[in-house]
Motif scaffolding. Structure first.
Motif, PDB file in Angstrom:
ATOM      1  N   VAL A   3     102.690  67.708  22.972  1.00  0.00           N
ATOM      2  CA  VAL A   3     101.908  66.536  22.603  1.00  0.00           C
ATOM      3  C   VAL A   3     100.768  66.352  23.597  1.00  0.00           C
ATOM      4  O   VAL A   3     100.956  66.538  24.810  1.00  0.00           O
ATOM      5  CB  VAL A   3     102.790  65.270  22.583  1.00  0.00           C
ATOM      6  CG1 VAL A   3     101.953  64.036  22.272  1.00  0.00           C
ATOM      7  CG2 VAL A   3     103.908  65.420  21.561  1.00  0.00           C
ATOM      8  N   HIS A  63      98.044  63.588  25.071  1.00  0.00           N
ATOM      9  CA  HIS A  63      97.936  62.128  25.138  1.00  0.00           C
ATOM     10  C   HIS A  63      96.958  61.756  26.243  1.00  0.00           C
ATOM     11  O   HIS A  63      96.428  62.620  26.957  1.00  0.00           O
ATOM     12  CB  HIS A  63      99.310  61.515  25.423  1.00  0.00           C
ATOM     13  CG  HIS A  63      99.669  60.434  24.452  1.00  0.00           C
ATOM     14  ND1 HIS A  63      98.900  59.313  24.268  1.00  0.00           N
ATOM     15  CD2 HIS A  63     100.739  60.301  23.621  1.00  0.00           C
ATOM     16  CE1 HIS A  63      99.474  58.550  23.354  1.00  0.00           C
ATOM     17  NE2 HIS A  63     100.599  59.126  22.936  1.00  0.00           N
ATOM     18  N   THR A  75     101.589  54.764  25.475  1.00  0.00           N
ATOM     19  CA  THR A  75     103.026  54.966  25.344  1.00  0.00           C
ATOM     20  C   THR A  75     103.296  56.225  24.541  1.00  0.00           C
ATOM     21  O   THR A  75     102.759  56.400  23.444  1.00  0.00           O
ATOM     22  CB  THR A  75     103.695  53.770  24.660  1.00  0.00           C
ATOM     23  OG1 THR A  75     103.467  52.599  25.447  1.00  0.00           O
ATOM     24  CG2 THR A  75     105.196  53.987  24.527  1.00  0.00           C
ATOM     25  N   LEU A  76     104.126  57.083  25.109  1.00  0.00           N
ATOM     26  CA  LEU A  76     104.499  58.329  24.446  1.00  0.00           C
ATOM     27  C   LEU A  76     105.760  58.084  23.613  1.00  0.00           C
ATOM     28  O   LEU A  76     106.743  57.538  24.101  1.00  0.00           O
ATOM     29  CB  LEU A  76     104.763  59.408  25.497  1.00  0.00           C
ATOM     30  CG  LEU A  76     105.317  60.736  25.003  1.00  0.00           C
ATOM     31  CD1 LEU A  76     104.290  61.457  24.163  1.00  0.00           C
ATOM     32  CD2 LEU A  76     105.746  61.599  26.190  1.00  0.00           C
ATOM     33  N   ARG A  77     105.738  58.486  22.343  1.00  0.00           N
ATOM     34  CA  ARG A  77     106.885  58.328  21.450  1.00  0.00           C
ATOM     35  C   ARG A  77     107.126  59.639  20.717  1.00  0.00           C
ATOM     36  O   ARG A  77     106.206  60.156  20.074  1.00  0.00           O
ATOM     37  CB  ARG A  77     106.647  57.212  20.431  1.00  0.00           C
ATOM     38  CG  ARG A  77     106.425  55.832  21.017  1.00  0.00           C
ATOM     39  CD  ARG A  77     106.146  54.830  19.911  1.00  0.00           C
ATOM     40  NE  ARG A  77     105.931  53.481  20.418  1.00  0.00           N
ATOM     41  CZ  ARG A  77     104.772  52.999  20.808  1.00  0.00           C
ATOM     42  NH1 ARG A  77     103.693  53.770  20.759  1.00  0.00           N
ATOM     43  NH2 ARG A  77     104.657  51.764  21.261  1.00  0.00           N
ATOM     44  N   TRP A 115     106.807  58.310  36.489  1.00  0.00           N
ATOM     45  CA  TRP A 115     107.195  58.540  35.099  1.00  0.00           C
ATOM     46  C   TRP A 115     108.644  58.087  34.946  1.00  0.00           C
ATOM     47  O   TRP A 115     109.525  58.507  35.682  1.00  0.00           O
ATOM     48  CB  TRP A 115     107.078  60.023  34.752  1.00  0.00           C
ATOM     49  CG  TRP A 115     105.671  60.555  34.760  1.00  0.00           C
ATOM     50  CD1 TRP A 115     104.936  60.858  35.867  1.00  0.00           C
ATOM     51  CD2 TRP A 115     104.862  60.853  33.636  1.00  0.00           C
ATOM     52  NE1 TRP A 115     103.693  61.324  35.504  1.00  0.00           N
ATOM     53  CE2 TRP A 115     103.625  61.332  34.117  1.00  0.00           C
ATOM     54  CE3 TRP A 115     105.041  60.762  32.263  1.00  0.00           C
ATOM     55  CZ2 TRP A 115     102.589  61.721  33.286  1.00  0.00           C
ATOM     56  CZ3 TRP A 115     104.022  61.157  31.418  1.00  0.00           C
ATOM     57  CH2 TRP A 115     102.792  61.623  31.926  1.00  0.00           C
ATOM     58  N   ILE A 123     103.060  56.182  29.852  1.00  0.00           N
ATOM     59  CA  ILE A 123     102.318  57.103  30.711  1.00  0.00           C
ATOM     60  C   ILE A 123     101.591  56.294  31.788  1.00  0.00           C
ATOM     61  O   ILE A 123     100.901  55.317  31.478  1.00  0.00           O
ATOM     62  CB  ILE A 123     101.318  57.918  29.881  1.00  0.00           C
ATOM     63  CG1 ILE A 123     102.066  58.702  28.797  1.00  0.00           C
ATOM     64  CG2 ILE A 123     100.518  58.867  30.765  1.00  0.00           C
ATOM     65  CD1 ILE A 123     101.153  59.434  27.850  1.00  0.00           C
ATOM     66  N   ILE A 134     103.914  67.703  27.827  1.00  0.00           N
ATOM     67  CA  ILE A 134     102.980  66.609  27.571  1.00  0.00           C
ATOM     68  C   ILE A 134     101.684  66.906  28.322  1.00  0.00           C
ATOM     69  O   ILE A 134     101.693  67.063  29.549  1.00  0.00           O
ATOM     70  CB  ILE A 134     103.556  65.255  28.023  1.00  0.00           C
ATOM     71  CG1 ILE A 134     104.984  65.089  27.518  1.00  0.00           C
ATOM     72  CG2 ILE A 134     102.646  64.128  27.572  1.00  0.00           C
ATOM     73  CD1 ILE A 134     105.118  65.162  26.020  1.00  0.00           C
ATOM     74  N   ASP A 162      93.723  64.789  18.289  1.00  0.00           N
ATOM     75  CA  ASP A 162      95.103  64.668  17.835  1.00  0.00           C
ATOM     76  C   ASP A 162      95.182  64.255  16.384  1.00  0.00           C
ATOM     77  O   ASP A 162      96.252  63.942  15.879  1.00  0.00           O
ATOM     78  CB  ASP A 162      95.881  63.672  18.703  1.00  0.00           C
ATOM     79  CG  ASP A 162      95.171  62.332  18.821  1.00  0.00           C
ATOM     80  OD1 ASP A 162      94.189  62.122  18.081  1.00  0.00           O
ATOM     81  OD2 ASP A 162      95.599  61.509  19.638  1.00  0.00           O
ATOM     82  N   SER A 207      99.415  63.265  17.645  1.00  0.00           N
ATOM     83  CA  SER A 207      99.862  62.407  18.740  1.00  0.00           C
ATOM     84  C   SER A 207     101.293  61.956  18.488  1.00  0.00           C
ATOM     85  O   SER A 207     101.883  62.240  17.439  1.00  0.00           O
ATOM     86  CB  SER A 207      98.940  61.190  18.883  1.00  0.00           C
ATOM     87  OG  SER A 207      99.164  60.280  17.817  1.00  0.00           O
ATOM     88  N   SER A 208     101.856  61.238  19.436  1.00  0.00           N
ATOM     89  CA  SER A 208     103.243  60.775  19.302  1.00  0.00           C
ATOM     90  C   SER A 208     103.342  59.360  18.752  1.00  0.00           C
ATOM     91  O   SER A 208     104.442  58.858  18.546  1.00  0.00           O
ATOM     92  CB  SER A 208     103.926  60.832  20.676  1.00  0.00           C
ATOM     93  OG  SER A 208     103.274  59.963  21.584  1.00  0.00           O
ATOM     94  N   GLU A 209     102.211  58.704  18.513  1.00  0.00           N
ATOM     95  CA  GLU A 209     102.245  57.326  18.038  1.00  0.00           C
ATOM     96  C   GLU A 209     101.792  57.242  16.586  1.00  0.00           C
ATOM     97  O   GLU A 209     101.028  58.075  16.101  1.00  0.00           O
ATOM     98  CB  GLU A 209     101.356  56.442  18.908  1.00  0.00           C
ATOM     99  CG  GLU A 209      99.889  56.851  18.915  1.00  0.00           C
ATOM    100  CD  GLU A 209      99.065  55.939  19.790  1.00  0.00           C
ATOM    101  OE1 GLU A 209      99.222  54.712  19.674  1.00  0.00           O
ATOM    102  OE2 GLU A 209      98.255  56.456  20.587  1.00  0.00           O
TER     103      GLU A 209
END
Length: 403
Positions: free
Chosen positions: A42, A44, A49-51, A78, A116, A146, A158, A186-188
């Motif tokens: 991912v 970012h 916020t990483l999800r 982290w 993050i 990441i 992304d 992305s993760s979101e």
């Protein structure tokens, strides 16, 4: 006959059974559960916020007690954690029920979360999430990479858009559907606004693939994708040629676009009418009535070889000043006079006559109401009979008067 007991044979038997048991256990453990992640790489930016969604499927016949932990992380500042799907509680141990269908459709889902740090330096950061049975017989680990990009670098790519057929061909009275897939790297979750640019007078709409509802925005989950159709409807008066269409989807600074093309081959369309708009006329038996028929070219390409045909009651004669090889340019018309002659024996009343316009690519029809009146010939014949009768009566009176 009894055999003597052999210690060596007994030891070999026990060892064989032990090896078989180990082999059987490894196979069962290998298929005990499946541990998957929506994405393992991912990109970012700092301060977000990483999800990442995680899933576990139980392939055994009974419940499994699973321990979850994060054995690898960059360390402070982290602070990754595993939470329930809606993110309200942290998860370290969970019981996974068996899947009754023996497929991976029944899943228990979690979410890997990490805020993050604002001052996270650009580069790659390694994490891993481990799931293992409480008895230690089976363990699976998912590594994550990441990538954090700096503020002086280009915007994070992304969000992607894909389409299979960017150029479509057809007539102006058709609608063109472009299949589009939006991918969120992305993760979101992203809620994207949809827009586009089309020529003036054209329509643009968006709908989910295989559905009939329309929308102007769409939600794409983290590390997920969504398919939709971009529907382009040209103006019916658009001339043949190639036209550009642009599609955009985005939120904030995250925007992607795709360029499409529509090649209009032109549509052929003929329409019939009358010069005064009336669809009725008069004619007397045996005498022609005239109707000013107008042939319109309402298409976008020239009309060629248009033929006119009339159909009426049996014995009627229907002719045209020009009945064939009529050529008309787009947006123009041509007037042709139709001559409709009832039979000599036609009784007074209303009759239906149909006019047909046919070309190799299109056709149209028009219904006319023809009112047949009494013939003037019969009027003169009646007058002549009356005159003859009157003269006869006068002669008769004269002869009788002399007697």
């Amino acid at each position: 006959m009894l055999r003597r007991f052999s210690p060596r044979l007994a030891v070999l038997t026990v060892l064989s059974l032990f090896v078989m048991a180990l082999t059987s256990t490894a196979v069962v453990a290998q298929d005990a559960f499946t541990f998957t992640a929506a994405s393992t790489e991912v990109t970012h930016t700092a301060g977000q916020t990483l999800r990442i969604d995680l899933s576990i499927a139980n392939h055994t016949d009974g419940p499994l007690d699973i321990l979850l932990d994060i054995p690898v992380s960059p360390g402070a500042p982290w602070y990754p954690e595993i939470r329930g799907r809606i993110g309200t509680f942290e998860v370290a141990r969970v019981t996974i029920q068996p899947d009754p269908t023996e497929t991976e459709r029944t899943l228990t889902t979690f979410r890997f979360l990490n805020d993050i740090p604002e001052d996270a330096a650009p580069g790659e950061y390694n994490f891993s999430v481990r799931a293992r049975t409480a008895d230690g017989r089976f363990s699976q680990t998912i590594p994550f990479v990441i990538t954090i990009k700096g503020s002086d670098e280009e915007a994070v790519e992304d969000l992607e858009v894909e389409t299979r057929f960017p150029l479509l061909r057809g007539p102006a009275d058709a609608s063109f559907e472009f299949a589009v897939t939006l991918r969120n790297r992305s993760s979101e979750e992203l809620i994207l606004d949809l827009a586009g640019l089309v020529p003036e007078g054209w329509d643009l709409a968006f709908k989910p693939s295989f559905e009939e509802k329309f929308f102007t925005s769409i939600s794409v989950s983290g590390a997920g994708s969504q398919s939709l159709d971009v529907i382009v409807t040209p103006s019916r008066t658009a001339a043949p040629g190639q036209y550009p269409v642009q599609f955009t989807a985005g939120v904030g600074e995250r925007t992607v676009s795709a360029d499409f093309g529509v090649i209009l081959t032109g549509n052929s369309e003929v329409r019939l009418g009358t010069s005064d708009g009336r669809l009725n006329a008069e004619a007397s038996a045996g005498n022609a009535g005239t109707v000013p028929v107008v042939v319109f070219n309402t298409g976008t390409i020239p009309l060629a070889q248009v033929d006119l045909i009339g159909q009426g009651p049996s014995g009627w004669d229907i002719s045209f000043d020009q009945a064939s090889a009529i050529d008309i340019q787009p947006g123009l018309f041509q007037e042709v006079r139709a001559h409709i002659t009832p039979t000599d024996q036609a009784l007074p009343g209303d009759y239906s006559v149909t006019i047909f316009a046919n070309s190799p690519d299109t056709s149209d029809t028009m219904e006319l109401r023809i009112t047949v009146t009494k013939s003037s010939v019969w009027g003169w014949v009646g007058l002549a009979i009356v005159a003859v009768v009157a003269l006869g009566l006068v002669g008769l009176f004269v002869r009788l008067g002399r007697r």
